[in-house]
Scaffold this active site. Structure first.
Site, short mmCIF file in Angstrom:
data_model
loop_
_atom_site.label_atom_id
_atom_site.label_comp_id
_atom_site.label_asym_id
_atom_site.label_seq_id
_atom_site.Cartn_x
_atom_site.Cartn_y
_atom_site.Cartn_z
N GLY A 3 0.84 -1.19 0.00
CA GLY A 3 0.00 0.00 0.00
C GLY A 3 0.88 1.25 0.00
O GLY A 3 0.61 2.22 -0.71
N THR A 4 1.94 1.20 0.79
CA THR A 4 2.86 2.35 0.87
C THR A 4 3.42 2.69 -0.51
O THR A 4 3.48 3.87 -0.90
CB THR A 4 4.01 2.03 1.85
N ASN B 77 -6.97 4.82 10.02
CA ASN B 77 -6.45 3.59 10.62
C ASN B 77 -6.47 3.60 12.15
O ASN B 77 -6.42 2.55 12.77
CB ASN B 77 -5.03 3.30 10.12
N GLN C 84 -7.31 0.95 4.49
CA GLN C 84 -8.14 0.43 5.59
C GLN C 84 -9.58 0.15 5.16
O GLN C 84 -10.26 -0.63 5.80
CB GLN C 84 -8.16 1.43 6.76
N SER D 125 -4.09 -2.43 -0.27
CA SER D 125 -3.04 -3.36 0.17
C SER D 125 -3.66 -4.71 0.48
O SER D 125 -4.70 -4.77 1.14
CB SER D 125 -2.39 -2.77 1.43
N HIS E 240 -2.71 -7.19 2.44
CA HIS E 240 -2.66 -7.79 3.79
C HIS E 240 -3.68 -7.22 4.76
O HIS E 240 -3.80 -7.69 5.89
CB HIS E 240 -1.24 -7.73 4.37
N THR F 148 9.80 -7.72 -12.15
CA THR F 148 9.04 -8.96 -12.35
C THR F 148 7.99 -9.05 -11.26
O THR F 148 8.29 -8.85 -10.07
CB THR F 148 9.99 -10.18 -12.28
N CYS G 117 4.20 3.75 19.56
CA CYS G 117 4.89 3.17 20.70
C CYS G 117 6.39 3.17 20.43
O CYS G 117 6.86 2.51 19.51
CB CYS G 117 4.38 1.75 20.90
N1 PLP Z 1 -2.49 3.54 4.59
C1 PLP Z 1 -3.17 3.16 5.67
C2 PLP Z 1 -4.42 3.89 6.06
C3 PLP Z 1 -2.73 2.07 6.44
O1 PLP Z 1 -3.42 1.70 7.53
C4 PLP Z 1 -1.55 1.38 6.04
C5 PLP Z 1 -1.02 0.27 6.84
O2 PLP Z 1 -1.22 0.19 8.04
C6 PLP Z 1 -0.87 1.82 4.89
C7 PLP Z 1 -1.38 2.90 4.19
C8 PLP Z 1 0.37 1.13 4.40
O3 PLP Z 1 0.07 -0.10 3.76
P1 PLP Z 1 1.21 -1.22 3.61
O4 PLP Z 1 1.39 -1.83 4.97
O5 PLP Z 1 0.68 -2.22 2.62
O6 PLP Z 1 2.44 -0.55 3.12
#
Ligand code: PLP
Length: 393
Positions: free
Chosen positions: A70-71, A150, A178, A198, A200, A236, A326
């Site tokens: 996602g990042t 999140n 999210q 994302s 996961h 790839t 944290c």
């Molecule tokens: N954006 C939000 C709102 C998220 O909660 C997260 C992950 O916690 C991300 C982006 C980042 O996604 P990734 O862990 O796949 O890089």
């Protein structure tokens, strides 16, 4: 048996997703760019996954670019759009409660000359569309607002925000990491230009993401190389991971409404159960415009002890999260999101995030309701001990 109540951090792999991935980790190992039969099988699996992700979004398959997270999808959206513009054209608007993937990318862009406006939010964690309307400038190129937060789970008025942005002639990116699979997000009705997700967070594997790019939106690539993913994201492809994401998207599409109804029921029952048992429990974020399984709670009088609570729950077999950052010292920093929502640093340090998911059971919720007063009570006892020790010193 542990109870996993941290589904916003990551979700377990759905066994059906694992099933869809396995052939691509075993016999179907071809490179999807190869022209021979092994390559074609891998490509076919990947393109089916692209169709499944597109269908979940109400998009066309050629509007989906696979990434490694996602990042990365977020970085590609923000830097890819801004990379195409001249220095004077660079004004970006985001909100004060975005994930660091957006906020830190904006900070990096600022260092290179982009002007960034961070919209405030109300105490409910919602971005006010009027604030966006008054922040737009002639050179605003991009607006990036998350679909759901999140930390507190607040759902943003994406449709309205995106409409205001489009009417102004800027592009709208939505971080839907999210929200995806939890609330409907249909690109046929939402005037969103770019959307990140994302796998996961969707009962898929880690290390796979996707960026929706509306037809006609031009992006500068961040990763240069062999020209995969229509030249926007070379490398790839992670075929097994992508096939997992595809299956996860198809399951989410079929089961979203049922999952959401079940999660809302369990979430509300959990909240009612613990507020009845322990006075002083309060909710952060919008009371009902929130993700189905999401609760972010404070406990009056115990604000400084979120990490201790978290560890006590951990010892009792529950995986929860703190809304606060944290540090390595295990001392909670105030949550930037809660600070932005107007809470003082004491309250902003004291949140507990409980996020239920597809595999949460009623029995687990019962166990939590039962154990909650005992854990909070033990905290009070520890406090008393500390207090008495300090008085004796
Ligand atoms: N954006 C939000 C709102 C998220 O909660 C997260 C992950 O916690 C991300 C982006 C980042 O996604 P990734 O862990 O796949 O890089």
């Amino acid at each position: 048996m542990r109870c996993y109540f941290d589904n916003s951090a990551t979700t377990p792999l759905d066994p059906r997703v694992r099933e869809a991935m396995l052939p691509y980790l075993e016999n179907l190992f071809g490179n999807p760019s190869s022209l021979h039969a092994d390559g074609l099988v891998a490509r076919r699996g990947m393109e089916e996954a692209r169709r499944d992700v597109a269908t979940l979004l109400g998009a066309e398959p050629d509007e989906v670019i696979f990434t490694a997270s996602g990042t990365e999808a977020i970085n590609l959206a923000l830097l890819g759009v801004i990379g195409e513009t001249k220095a004077a054209d660079r004004h970006v608007i985001t909100s004060a409660i975005e994930h660091p993937a957006v906020l830190m990318t904006c900070r990096a862009m600022e260092k290179r000359g982009t002007t960034v406006t961070r919209l405030p939010v109300g105490s409910d964690g919602i971005v006010e569309p009027a604030a966006l309307a008054t922040s737009l400038r002639p050179n605003t190129r991009l607006v990036s607002i998350m679909a759901a937060n999140n930390v507190v789970g607040a759902i943003q008025p994406i449709e309205e925000l995106a409409r205001i942005t489009r009417a102004h002639g800027a592009l709208f990116h939505c971080d839907a990491v999210q929200a995806i699979g939890k609330i409907p997000l249909d690109m046929r009705s939402l005037p969103v230009d770019l959307l990140s997700l994302s796998a996961h967070k969707l009962y898929g594997p880690k290390g796979v993401g996707a960026l929706y790019v509306r037809r006609g939106v031009r992006l500068a690539p961040l990763i240069h190389g062999g020209g995969q993913e229509r030249g926007v994201r070379s490398a790839t492809e992670n075929v097994a991971g992508i096939c997992g994401l595809g299956r996860a998207a198809a399951i989410a599409r079929a089961e979203m409404a049922d999952d959401a109804a079940r999660l809302v029921g369990m979430r509300d029952r959990l909240l009612a159960g613990i507020t009845e048992a322990v006075p002083g429990v309060y909710l952060f974020g919008h009371p009902y415009r929130r993700l189905p399984g999401h609760l972010c709670l404070g406990l009056a009088g115990h604000e400084g002890e979120a990490i201790r609570l978290l560890l006590l729950f951990d010892d009792a077999g529950f995986s929860l999260s703190s809304g606060s950052a944290c540090g390595s010292s295990h001392i909670a920093e105030p949550s930037a999101v809660l600070l932005a929502m107007g809470f003082d640093p004491v309250r902003a340090r004291g949140s507990l995030r409980i996020t239920l998911g597809r595999f949460t059971t009623d029995a687990e919720v019962d166990r939590f309701i039962e154990i909650f007063p005992r854990i909070v009570g033990s905290l009070t006892a520890t406090n008393l001990q500390h207090y008495q020790q300090r008085r004796q010193q």
